[in-house]
Design a protein around this motif. Structure first.
Motif, PDB file in Angstrom:
ATOM      1  N   VAL A  48       9.571   4.259  -1.484  1.00 32.08           N
ATOM      2  CA  VAL A  48       8.392   3.473  -1.111  1.00 32.08           C
ATOM      3  C   VAL A  48       7.155   4.353  -1.132  1.00 32.08           C
ATOM      4  O   VAL A  48       6.107   3.967  -1.649  1.00 32.08           O
ATOM      5  N   TYR A  59       2.514   6.504  -3.392  1.00 31.52           N
ATOM      6  CA  TYR A  59       3.164   5.233  -3.112  1.00 31.52           C
ATOM      7  C   TYR A  59       3.735   4.604  -4.381  1.00 31.52           C
ATOM      8  O   TYR A  59       3.218   4.805  -5.476  1.00 31.52           O
ATOM      9  N   SER A  62       4.458  -1.081  -6.191  1.00 32.14           N
ATOM     10  CA  SER A  62       4.696  -2.365  -5.537  1.00 32.14           C
ATOM     11  C   SER A  62       4.102  -2.445  -4.131  1.00 32.14           C
ATOM     12  O   SER A  62       3.949  -3.548  -3.585  1.00 32.14           O
ATOM     13  N   VAL A  63       3.764  -1.299  -3.533  1.00 35.25           N
ATOM     14  CA  VAL A  63       3.239  -1.310  -2.159  1.00 35.25           C
ATOM     15  C   VAL A  63       1.838  -0.721  -2.042  1.00 35.25           C
ATOM     16  O   VAL A  63       1.249  -0.747  -0.954  1.00 35.25           O
ATOM     17  N   ARG A  66      -1.160  -1.872   0.278  1.00 30.58           N
ATOM     18  CA  ARG A  66      -0.616  -2.648   1.413  1.00 30.58           C
ATOM     19  C   ARG A  66       0.064  -1.766   2.454  1.00 30.58           C
ATOM     20  O   ARG A  66       0.010  -2.058   3.645  1.00 30.58           O
ATOM     21  N   PHE A  67       0.700  -0.694   2.003  1.00 28.41           N
ATOM     22  CA  PHE A  67       1.434   0.187   2.907  1.00 28.41           C
ATOM     23  C   PHE A  67       0.685   1.516   3.044  1.00 28.41           C
ATOM     24  O   PHE A  67       0.074   1.993   2.078  1.00 28.41           O
ATOM     25  N   MET A  82       2.822  -1.261   7.387  1.00 28.00           N
ATOM     26  CA  MET A  82       3.015  -2.241   6.322  1.00 28.00           C
ATOM     27  C   MET A  82       2.169  -3.475   6.617  1.00 28.00           C
ATOM     28  O   MET A  82       2.355  -4.122   7.658  1.00 28.00           O
ATOM     29  N   LEU A  85       2.619  -8.294   4.244  1.00 25.40           N
ATOM     30  CA  LEU A  85       4.041  -8.254   3.870  1.00 25.40           C
ATOM     31  C   LEU A  85       4.440  -9.492   3.087  1.00 25.40           C
ATOM     32  O   LEU A  85       3.939 -10.603   3.336  1.00 25.40           O
ATOM     33  N   ASP A  89       9.528  -7.690   0.271  1.00 25.93           N
ATOM     34  CA  ASP A  89       9.566  -6.431   1.022  1.00 25.93           C
ATOM     35  C   ASP A  89      10.773  -6.368   1.950  1.00 25.93           C
ATOM     36  O   ASP A  89      11.029  -5.332   2.560  1.00 25.93           O
TER      37      ASP A  89
END
Length: 120
Positions: A48, A59, A62-63, A66-67, A82, A85, A89
């Motif tokens: 992740v 990162y 895909s994240v 957002r993360f 996170m 979401l 996820d």
């Protein structure tokens, strides 16, 4: 002996937020990179994100955005914030740390995993 203990998983609605923590304890000399992985029954464990000892982060696409990964070196703890979401996820999230023990031996350690479920 070194242990990684994760916390903070749970059930959250799509669009919601959750923060995971992973605390390292034991015979620790230094902690190098700390990472978060996730795994579902249908996929292999995927990275992740990662944070270096100096705080640099990377990162998975895909994240991104957002993360957020952060660490508190005084507490030997890494966090995964996170946001936004999505159901995709949903996974078991694991932390991994590259740790040098007081015996100066260096190896990777894994946490036990914490379940994150994103569902309405």
């Amino acid at each position: 002996q070194v242990q990684l203990v994760e916390s903070g998983g749970g059930l959250v609605q799509p669009g919601g937020s959750l923060t995971l923590s992973c605390a390292a304890s034991g015979s620790i000399f230094s902690i190098n990179a700390m990472d978060w992985y996730r795994q579902t029954p249908r996929k292999e464990r995927e990275l992740v994100g990662t944070i270096s000892s100096g705080g640099s982060t990377n990162y998975a696409d895909s994240v991104k955005g957002r993360f957020t990964i952060a660490r508190d070196n005084a507490k030997n703890t890494v966090y995964l914030q996170m946001n936004s979401l999505k159901p995709e996820d949903t996974a078991i999230y694991y932390c991994n740390a590259d740790i040098t023990g007081r015996n100066r031996l260096r190896r990777n350690y894994w946490g036990q995993g914490t379940q994150v479920t994103v569902s309405s």
